[in-house]
Design a protein around this motif. Structure first.
Motif, short mmCIF file in Angstrom:
data_model
loop_
_atom_site.label_atom_id
_atom_site.label_comp_id
_atom_site.label_asym_id
_atom_site.label_seq_id
_atom_site.Cartn_x
_atom_site.Cartn_y
_atom_site.Cartn_z
N ILE A 21 0.86 -1.19 0.00
CA ILE A 21 0.00 0.00 0.00
C ILE A 21 0.89 1.23 0.00
O ILE A 21 1.66 1.47 0.94
CB ILE A 21 -0.92 0.01 1.23
N VAL A 46 -1.16 -0.92 -4.38
CA VAL A 46 -2.37 -0.09 -4.35
C VAL A 46 -2.00 1.30 -3.84
O VAL A 46 -1.42 1.43 -2.75
CB VAL A 46 -3.46 -0.71 -3.45
N ALA A 47 -2.34 2.34 -4.63
CA ALA A 47 -2.05 3.71 -4.22
C ALA A 47 -2.84 4.69 -5.08
O ALA A 47 -3.11 4.42 -6.25
CB ALA A 47 -0.56 4.00 -4.35
N PHE A 71 -7.03 2.51 -1.16
CA PHE A 71 -7.05 1.20 -0.50
C PHE A 71 -8.47 0.83 -0.11
O PHE A 71 -9.25 1.65 0.37
CB PHE A 71 -6.18 1.23 0.75
N ASP A 75 -9.15 -5.58 -0.43
CA ASP A 75 -7.86 -5.95 -1.01
C ASP A 75 -7.14 -6.99 -0.17
O ASP A 75 -6.25 -7.69 -0.66
CB ASP A 75 -6.96 -4.71 -1.14
N ALA A 84 2.70 -1.52 4.39
CA ALA A 84 2.14 -0.18 4.24
C ALA A 84 3.27 0.84 4.15
O ALA A 84 4.00 1.04 5.11
CB ALA A 84 1.22 0.15 5.41
N THR A 86 3.15 4.29 3.59
CA THR A 86 2.44 5.56 3.51
C THR A 86 2.62 6.32 4.81
O THR A 86 2.77 5.73 5.88
CB THR A 86 0.94 5.33 3.24
N VAL A 95 -5.61 0.32 7.85
CA VAL A 95 -4.94 -0.91 7.43
C VAL A 95 -4.65 -1.79 8.63
O VAL A 95 -4.84 -3.01 8.60
CB VAL A 95 -3.63 -0.56 6.68
#
Length: 487
Positions: A21, A46-47, A71, A75, A84, A86, A95
């Protein structure tokens, strides 16, 4: 209980699905780490915003999918592992909760408290892989350990692994007999441990010699040069220029491992000092500065003692021969000065050209004729007032030797080269420009411990370009001055 309680595992990422992510700089770093260790890893990225570098990287791996959207907890349905990458705190919390609910292990970049597992620094030599963990305390320490192991473990170790596998497959007998045979074969790997006592003795011998050499040089100064004593009373203002120059040149030398001699000699010639006296001043200043720098590199484990033994004797022989020859021609300094300036001009061009090759990959084998390299480098260094680093260090690195260990070894051998050159010059010459000597000695000594520490924190290319240009300009000035006088 204190200590690291993490359980190390090696995961087959091609058998599970990894969800990444985030696709910014950190996401790119994590994806690179995943694919470099497991090219067949099944990864979905995923972003909401995806770097072009991430898209380009994904194109080369058929099992990597990039989804440019937000996200969705859905998923996680097919994920076996989550990373992750981010800095969105709200997203990280989402998350964290979703992954915990589905009992999926998750890693958060730079968020040790949230992590179920950490991504450690990895050392890879073919089939050998070593993962380093600091329990989330210091990624920088893990990175430095990785660099040390990468440099210290030979690439040929992978060949050893393949041969051991073949041997294991051919062994016969019960488990105990196989273990005994393997122990006998692998005992050769412990030879370095058995030789550690002799190596330790060699190191103590080296440092005892350093102290004694300094004492000998000081004693020679005191008895050979009465002018040295009077100099301490009547300090020439030129001393301060050489003090500043010595500091700057030693800092440059510490950063790129070369150019102290050529920059100091060019500067000395420009200040009107004859070639032999200039070389003497440079080498006298290098005794203390290289002794300190060599000690610092030794403390940091940057000395290759096998390489040291191959360089030291030929280097000293070459340096003494060069110093004797140059001192014999001191009364022809008006002619030798432009020749030395021409030499420094050429070295300036060499340094400038190497600045643009410093990051190129070395594909040739290791240089073999180390002793001849030391002999030639020592001779040229004494005659031209510099060149040991430019010639020897650059040749070692270009020949495939490890840069850090080459730098440390060249520094410590330079101490002995400078000591013997200086003693030769003192014996041969009738006097010395003590303002230049003292300025370079003190300035370079002040810079030596600092330079050794910052040698890996400065842009090598930028410094080499600047040094090359300065040396070329100063050398050209000296040559043009000689030509104008002749006209």
């Amino acid at each position: 209980m204190e200590g690291n309680h993490l359980f190390p595992v090696f995961i087959k990422l091609n058998t599970i699905h990894t969800l990444l992510i985030g696709a910014g700089p950190i996401g790119l770093e994590k994806l690179n780490a995943l694919l470099s260790n497991s090219p067949d890893a099944r990864v979905t990225v995923v972003a909401t915003q995806v770097l072009e570098e991430v898209k380009l990287l994904a194109l080369g791996f058929p099992n990597v999918q990039v989804l440019e959207r937000a996200f969705d907890p859905q998923d996680l349905k097919t994920a076996g592992l989550v990373i992750a990458a981010t800095n969105n705190q709200a997203l990280n919390e989402q998350v964290r909760q979703a992954a915990s609910a589905q009992k999926i292990l998750v890693n958060f970049a730079d968020k040790p408290a949230l992590c179920d597992f950490y991504l450690g620094s990895v050392v890879k030599k073919g089939d050998l892989k070593i993962a380093i963990s600091t329990n989330g305390k210091s990624p920088t320490i893990a990175k430095r350990l990785k660099e040390t192991l990468n440099a210290g473990l030979p690439d040929e170790l992978n060949i050893t692994l393949q041969q051991m596998q073949e041997l294991r497959n051919k062994l016969e007998g019960d488990f105990t007999s196989k273990v005994k045979k393997l122990n006998k074969v692998t005992s050769v790997l412990m030879e370095d441990q058995k030789q550690s006592a002799s190596r330790l003795s060699l190191k103590w011998l080296v440092w005892t010699t350093i102290v004694l050499s300094i004492a000998v040089v000081v004693a020679v100064f005191w008895h050979k040069e009465p002018a040295f004593q009077s100099f301490l009373v009547n300090l020439n203002p030129v001393f301060y220029w050489f003090l500043l120059g010595g500091f700057v040149f030693a800092m440059i030398d510490g950063a790129i491992g070369m150019s102290y001699g050529v920059t100091s000699t060019s500067f000395s010639l420009a200040m009107g000092i004859p070639p032999a006296s200039a070389s003497m001043a440079v080498h006298l200043s290098e005794i203390l500065s290289n002794g300190i720098a060599g000690w610092m590199h030794y403390r940091m484990g940057n000395v290759n003692w096998k390489l040291f033994k191959l360089l030291i004797i030929p280097g000293i022989l070459g340096a003494v021969t060069g110093a004797y020859l140059l001192s014999s021609l001191e009364h022809y300094s008006q002619y030798t000065k432009p020749l030395v300036s021409l030499y420094t001009l050429i070295l300036g061009g060499v340094i400038l050209s190497k600045a643009y090759n410093v990051n190129r990959r070395r594909t040739n084998g290791k240089i073999k004729k180390i002793s001849l390299l030391g002999l030639f480098g020592g001779f040229i260094d004494a005659v031209g007032g510099g060149g040991w680093g430019s010639i020897v260090l650059s040749s070692l690195i270009a020949g495939g030797r490890n840069a850090r260990f080459s730098l440390g070894t060249v520094k410590i051998t330079r101490f002995f080269i400078a000591s013997m050159s200086s003693l030769t010059f003192i014996t041969m010459l009738n006097g010395a420009h003590w303002e230049a000597v003292a300025g370079l000695v003190i300035g370079s000594a002040l810079a030596a411990p600092i330079a050794a520490r910052v040698s890996n924190k400065i842009s090598v290319k930028t410094i080499m370009v600047a040094v090359g240009i300065i040396v070329i300009l100063v050398s050209l000035r000296s040559i043009l001055s000689f030509i104008l006088k002749m006209i």
